[in-house]
Design a protein around this motif. Sequence first.
Motif, PDB file in Angstrom:
ATOM      1  N   UNK A 333       0.760  -1.275  -0.015  1.00 28.25           N
ATOM      2  CA  UNK A 333      -0.048   0.056   0.070  1.00 28.25           C
ATOM      3  C   UNK A 333       0.871   1.319   0.106  1.00 28.25           C
ATOM      4  N   UNK A 334       2.017   1.269   0.698  1.00 29.07           N
ATOM      5  CA  UNK A 334       2.827   2.547   0.692  1.00 29.07           C
ATOM      6  C   UNK A 334       3.449   2.585  -0.598  1.00 29.07           C
ATOM      7  N   UNK A 335       3.946   1.717  -1.021  1.00 27.12           N
ATOM      8  CA  UNK A 335       4.707   1.744  -2.420  1.00 27.12           C
ATOM      9  C   UNK A 335       3.729   2.162  -3.625  1.00 27.12           C
ATOM     10  N   UNK A 336       2.617   1.472  -3.659  1.00 31.26           N
ATOM     11  CA  UNK A 336       1.641   1.950  -4.844  1.00 31.26           C
ATOM     12  C   UNK A 336       1.053   3.516  -4.393  1.00 31.26           C
ATOM     13  N   UNK A 337       0.954   3.661  -3.288  1.00 36.68           N
ATOM     14  CA  UNK A 337       0.302   4.982  -2.914  1.00 36.68           C
ATOM     15  C   UNK A 337       1.105   6.091  -3.748  1.00 36.68           C
ATOM     16  N   UNK A 338       2.325   6.013  -3.858  1.00 35.52           N
ATOM     17  CA  UNK A 338       3.086   6.919  -4.452  1.00 35.52           C
ATOM     18  C   UNK A 338       2.975   7.170  -5.873  1.00 35.52           C
ATOM     19  N   UNK A 339       2.481   6.085  -6.409  1.00 37.84           N
ATOM     20  CA  UNK A 339       2.417   6.038  -7.918  1.00 37.84           C
ATOM     21  C   UNK A 339       1.077   6.871  -8.561  1.00 37.84           C
ATOM     22  N   UNK A 340       0.969   7.207  -9.766  1.00 40.54           N
ATOM     23  CA  UNK A 340      -0.265   7.858 -10.420  1.00 40.54           C
ATOM     24  C   UNK A 340      -1.372   6.591 -10.048  1.00 40.54           C
ATOM     25  N   UNK A 341      -2.500   7.103  -9.896  1.00 37.62           N
ATOM     26  CA  UNK A 341      -3.800   6.179  -9.457  1.00 37.62           C
ATOM     27  C   UNK A 341      -3.220   5.065  -8.696  1.00 37.62           C
TER      28      UNK A 341
END
Length: 524
Positions: A333-341
């Motif tokens: 969740x942390x990693x993907x949170x920083x991506x667009x969408x």
Amino acid sequence: MPDNKREHWGSSLGFILAAAGSAVGLGNIWKFPYVTGENGGGAFVLIYLLCILLIGFPLMLAELTIGRKTQKNPIGAFRDLMPKNCMVAHLIGIAVGFTGLLLFAFKQWGWGTIFILLSVAIFKLGWSIVGYMGVFCGFVILSFYSVVGGWVIGYIVEILRGTINFETTAQAKDFFVGNIGNPVWSVSYHIIFMIACIALVMSGLKKGIELSSKILMPVLLGLLIILIIRGISLPGAKAGITFYLSPDFSKITGETVLIALGHAFFSLSLGMGAILTYGSYLDKKQNLYKSTLSIVALDTIIALLAGLAMFPAVFAYGGSPEAGPGLVFQVIPTVFNKMPAGSFWIFVFFFLIFIAALTSAISLLEVVTSAMMDELKFSRHLATLTSGILIILLGLLSAVSVTGWENIPWVETVMVKLFNCKQGNFFDVADNLASNWLLPLGGMFISIFTGWIWGTTYAIKEIREGSPEFANVNIFVLLAGLKDDPKHNPEKVTWTLATTWGIFIRFLSPVAVTIAFLYTIGWI
Ligand code: PFF
């Protein structure tokens, strides 16, 4: 005699996807990538692949063969095939009883009683005890597996509510621990996950298990591929790929090999009769060894892909690969949170884990259900409901104690007083009992039973139905693609797939599993 009224799979593909659905689960999506990362990356992958090929593959074929031959649940299957008076079973019974007496001498009252009861059961039930052990193991695994499945549903709900929005892994960790430590949260989602399982298993083989696997498995593959493309196209992803795939042989030790073996077991759903039960719904037309190849290949490919989906993303955003539940619930969740969408990708990831967990969980429930249907003559509805409710109740203990014993101190007192079980919580105890004891023991007994008690001659006779080339074709001839060559003389064949399998199941699997088992219990 085979029961003609027994349900059967609608199609070969449906069966293969359902069995692969059982194999592909939480074990593949978070455990495999993490264990790989910690144990030498590519070098570990290589050893894992060898374990799959040399031990997992023969054992899966053995389970499918026993299942199809008997058309029964694991208990009935062993009862059907075992000899009336088996010396080996009696010797094992004596050894177990003797161990029980020794345990009494050391004042281990809880374990001593269990061993004595087990010894009596072995004398009374013979080899069908392996089936009882499998059903018990399915019961125990599902009780904690559904707690984790519940967390996954919980996360999906939280994503939709917009509460998953972390800047750091520390925040993610607080959120994770806060939620799983909240009994209302974890118990509710555990029950919801089990209701989904019960509904699918209750709908029967074709409409429930087969249909859901036929839809869910391709969705799972599709989502994984999207995530991989997303992950590897990120700037900085290369470090993750290198971390994951470059072999570091200096990290390979005896322990690594054993970890790889144990994981091969759990990941392929072997050792407790899940694959045996799925095999019992097959007809004689099915090519057992080609099916085994497909299931093993799918499980392995999805594990490899899961690593490829996870590590590039983790590295691209400066995350670090963490242990077990941490990797998925905190880092992703942390990693993907920083991506667009970001929220969308987190949703996709958790949905993927949910599908994988659900198709494995239904196979665990099916083992218990089929045993109740066959042995107690319950209807499918009643059997599913009864076993589902019992599993929900047992799972409550794991759900409320995962962050500590505070909520159920009386259970801890019982565990410590009777079984000297001081480590971890109920969740760990259930996981340890099932994964480190019951699965390896079950696997060892299944291979000994197939190789030495039932006998490879009968097993191969069964495998031949639906796959004549298995026992008749020289392995070199087959590899060279010459099996239809008129010059090929089956009479002279010495080294066939069948002879190879026979040797593996009689010698290699029992010895390797015994070593792994002795290692697990700390004797070597
Ligand atoms: N193979 C499943 C996984 O990798 O998550 C777990 C499992 C399912 C183990 C069914 C054993 C079983 F009988």
